[in-house]
Design a protein around this motif. Structure first.
Motif: not given
Ligand SMILES: [Fe+2]
Ligand SMILES: [Fe+2]
Length: 310
Positions: A196, A113, A164, A109, A199, A81
């Motif tokens: 996630e 993270e 992801e 996003f 993402h 990450e």
């Molecule tokens: Fe992620």
């Protein structure tokens, strides 16, 4: 899925923001809630730890393996990450004076993270409080991130999409259905999965957008970069498998001879390659997106490279 693929890109960024706001969670209030890990519980599920591959171990020793692998699982996510977030911040530049909805989606996003990395550092520390001393995770996230970001954006985004997507697969197929897991460990990956999911959609949108700007030559070189990145991931996994096997042998409470030590290291390596390379490579959505971007010959090159990592 059809409903999602039929809507515009802009609408997809907007939906990611909406969902991100709805599922947003706090590390202490929602995930940890004052709890501690209990060493009587299994951490990583059998479907990921491949515990059946550890043929010489007792049930208690297999639980210890699941705990070591669970700690490494959190640490590997913390590691990847770091470069994922740096790449997302870099990509956000393309939207600074353009689509403000896309920009907001990427900023969220990135914020998520950073929070996840904090969560995984906490988990490593909390697991360390209940397991024997001597566990090592010596890979420097910044060193890895610098090396990864030296590769082409196409390759980094492809690897990120892979990661992801497999995060979600691991949660749905292995972590969620396992009734013997530590509730706390399960919650960590339940909450992680919730964020996630957005993402992976954003990775795909950004990858497709970036891909459209590449010449065929550049894309062909990017395929090589992707193969090199996967090989670098494998190098990290091999080193950690060796470290974790050594930690297990030193702390399992009995003598482990050389042949068994080698078998245990091979089982850790097999599990880590499954978790971080092969489970993602087999993800249907990953295959679908990747094959829409590359030629059949490039697909064969990737497949051949993956086949060497068994
Ligand atoms: Fe992620
Ligand atoms: Fe994350």
């Amino acid at each position: 899925m059809n409903a999602i693929t039929n809507i515009s890109h802009s609408e997809r960024y907007a939906r990611c923001i909406q969902t991100s706001k709805r599922v947003r969670w706090d590390v202490d209030e929602d995930v940890i809630r004052g709890r501690r890990f209990n060493p009587a519980h299994k951490f990583l599920p059998d479907g990921l730890s491949l515990v059946d591959a550890f043929t010489t171990l007792s049930a208690d020793e297999k639980r210890f393996v699941s705990q070591i692998q669970g700690r490494t699982y959190a640490n590997i996510f913390g590691l990847v990450e770091r470069f994922i977030n740096a790449k997302v911040l870099e990509l956000s530049h393309d939207h600074w004076f353009g689509d403000q909805v896309a920009l907001e989606a990427l900023v969220r996003f990135s914020d998520e993270e950073l929070k996840h990395q904090d969560l995984f550092r906490r988990i490593d520390k909390m697991v360390g409080e209940v397991l024997p001393l001597g566990y090592r995770f010596d890979i420097d996230p910044n060193g890895v991130a610098r090396a990864v970001l030296g590769k082409s954006t196409w390759a980094v985004l492809t690897l990120t999409l892979d990661i992801e997507l497999f995060t979600q697969l691991h949660y749905r197929q292995s972590i969620e259905p396992d009734t013997e897991l530590s509730e706390l460990f399960k919650d960590v990956f339940l909450y992680h999965w919730k964020e996630e999911s957005q993402h992976a959609i954003l990775d795909e949108l950004e990858l497709v957008r970036h891909n459209a700007e590449l010449t065929a030559d550049k894309r062909d070189r990017a395929v090589d970069d992707f193969i090199e990145l996967v090989a670098a991931v494998d190098g990290i996994l091999q080193a950690q498998a060796k470290s974790d096997a050594g930690y297990f042998a030193a702390n399992c409470g009995r003598a482990v001879n050389e042949a068994e030590a080698r078998a245990i290291e091979a089982a850790f390596r097999k599990a880590y390659r499954w978790q971080y390379i092969h489970s993602g490579a087999q993800h249907p959505q990953f295959g679908k997106v990747l094959s829409s971007l590359i030629t059949e010959q490039q697909g064969q090159r990737i497949k051949a490279a993956l086949a060497t990592l068994q």
